[in-house]
Design a protein around this motif. Structure first.
Motif, short mmCIF file in Angstrom:
data_model
loop_
_atom_site.label_atom_id
_atom_site.label_comp_id
_atom_site.label_asym_id
_atom_site.label_seq_id
_atom_site.Cartn_x
_atom_site.Cartn_y
_atom_site.Cartn_z
N UNK A 192 0.86 -1.18 0.00
CA UNK A 192 0.00 0.00 0.00
C UNK A 192 0.90 1.24 0.00
N UNK A 193 0.29 2.39 0.03
CA UNK A 193 1.06 3.63 0.11
C UNK A 193 2.00 3.58 1.33
N UNK A 194 1.50 3.04 2.43
CA UNK A 194 2.27 3.01 3.67
C UNK A 194 3.36 1.94 3.67
N UNK A 195 3.14 0.85 2.96
CA UNK A 195 4.09 -0.28 3.02
C UNK A 195 4.91 -0.48 1.75
N UNK A 196 4.63 0.27 0.70
CA UNK A 196 5.29 0.07 -0.60
C UNK A 196 6.80 0.19 -0.54
N UNK A 197 7.30 1.26 0.06
CA UNK A 197 8.75 1.46 0.11
C UNK A 197 9.44 0.34 0.90
N UNK A 198 8.86 -0.02 2.04
CA UNK A 198 9.43 -1.09 2.86
C UNK A 198 9.42 -2.42 2.10
N UNK A 199 8.34 -2.70 1.38
CA UNK A 199 8.25 -3.94 0.59
C UNK A 199 9.31 -3.94 -0.51
N UNK A 200 9.53 -2.80 -1.14
CA UNK A 200 10.55 -2.70 -2.17
C UNK A 200 11.94 -2.94 -1.63
N UNK A 201 12.22 -2.39 -0.46
CA UNK A 201 13.52 -2.61 0.18
C UNK A 201 13.69 -4.09 0.51
N UNK A 202 12.62 -4.70 0.96
CA UNK A 202 12.66 -6.13 1.29
C UNK A 202 13.01 -6.97 0.05
N UNK A 203 12.40 -6.62 -1.08
CA UNK A 203 12.71 -7.34 -2.32
C UNK A 203 14.18 -7.13 -2.69
N UNK A 204 14.63 -5.89 -2.63
CA UNK A 204 16.03 -5.61 -2.98
C UNK A 204 17.00 -6.41 -2.12
N UNK A 205 16.74 -6.49 -0.81
CA UNK A 205 17.62 -7.24 0.08
C UNK A 205 17.51 -8.74 -0.14
N UNK A 206 16.36 -9.22 -0.60
CA UNK A 206 16.24 -10.65 -0.88
C UNK A 206 17.03 -11.03 -2.13
N UNK A 207 17.31 -10.03 -2.98
CA UNK A 207 18.07 -10.26 -4.21
C UNK A 207 19.57 -10.04 -4.04
N UNK A 208 19.96 -9.32 -3.02
CA UNK A 208 21.37 -9.01 -2.83
C UNK A 208 21.59 -8.09 -1.66
N UNK A 209 22.39 -7.07 -1.86
CA UNK A 209 22.68 -6.09 -0.82
C UNK A 209 22.23 -4.73 -1.32
N UNK A 210 21.06 -4.31 -0.86
CA UNK A 210 20.50 -3.04 -1.32
C UNK A 210 21.39 -1.86 -0.91
N UNK A 211 22.05 -1.98 0.22
CA UNK A 211 22.93 -0.89 0.68
C UNK A 211 24.10 -0.72 -0.29
N UNK A 212 24.66 -1.83 -0.73
CA UNK A 212 25.80 -1.78 -1.65
C UNK A 212 25.36 -1.71 -3.11
N UNK A 213 24.07 -1.95 -3.37
CA UNK A 213 23.57 -1.91 -4.74
C UNK A 213 24.02 -3.11 -5.56
N UNK A 214 23.88 -4.31 -4.98
CA UNK A 214 24.28 -5.53 -5.69
C UNK A 214 23.14 -6.53 -5.72
N UNK A 215 23.24 -7.47 -6.67
CA UNK A 215 22.26 -8.55 -6.76
C UNK A 215 22.95 -9.86 -7.11
N UNK A 216 22.26 -10.95 -6.81
CA UNK A 216 22.73 -12.31 -7.08
C UNK A 216 21.94 -12.87 -8.27
N UNK A 217 22.36 -14.02 -8.80
CA UNK A 217 21.65 -14.60 -9.94
C UNK A 217 20.17 -14.90 -9.71
N UNK A 218 19.70 -14.99 -8.48
CA UNK A 218 18.28 -15.20 -8.21
C UNK A 218 17.43 -14.13 -8.88
#
Length: 153
Positions: free
Chosen positions: A35-61
């Protein structure tokens, strides 16, 4: 929505070693329900599940996730679409493969992960264009335009 999410053998996908079991599909489901309230947090969660959002990296997943992001562009609510567009522009323009995971084995041999990510996102170009055309929020217009600009460059 997110048809086939349970069919992917997520544990066999190369992903961050600190991901708990089921982190990627749970993050995608949170994004789909955002939702408007949870969208950003959900996006961060996806980014971290793919790699390191802080460092801006992703894995083959990431290659297994991009089709589901396309589904969210086509069928997701406004906030899920906006955050999905933001994730896609990050993957396309500012994130890089995690060190040591630059190459991926494909049927045609080793290929650069970054190139494969770009190809998969390019396959979503029509979906991004539809988001731009049907945008109900300026927050949807900017990332869609940015993705199209990078893809067409």
């Amino acid at each position: 929505m997110l048809k086939g999410l349970g069919d992917v053998l997520w544990d066999q996908e190369i992903q961050p070693s600190d991901n708990p079991r089921g982190a990627v599909p749970r993050a995608l489901c949170a994004l789909a329900a955002s939702t408007r309230e949870t969208g950003n947090e959900a996006g961060i969660r996806v980014r971290y599940s793919l790699g390191n959002a802080h460092a801006g990296t992703y894995f083959p997943v990431v290659l297994a996730v991009i089709p589901f992001l396309g589904e969210l562009l086509r069928e997701g609510g406004t906030h899920a679409r906006i955050e999905t567009l933001e994730i896609l522009i990050d993957l396309l323009a500012s994130y890089e493969p995690e060190q040591g995971f630059d190459l991926v084995e494909t049927a045609g041999g080793l290929r650069p992960l970054k190139e494969l990510v770009r190809e998969k996102i390019a396959g979503l170009e029509a979906d991004v264009e539809r988001c731009l055309t049907a945008a109900t929020s300026p927050d949807e217009v900017r990332p869609a335009q940015e993705i199209l600009s990078v893809l067409r460059d």
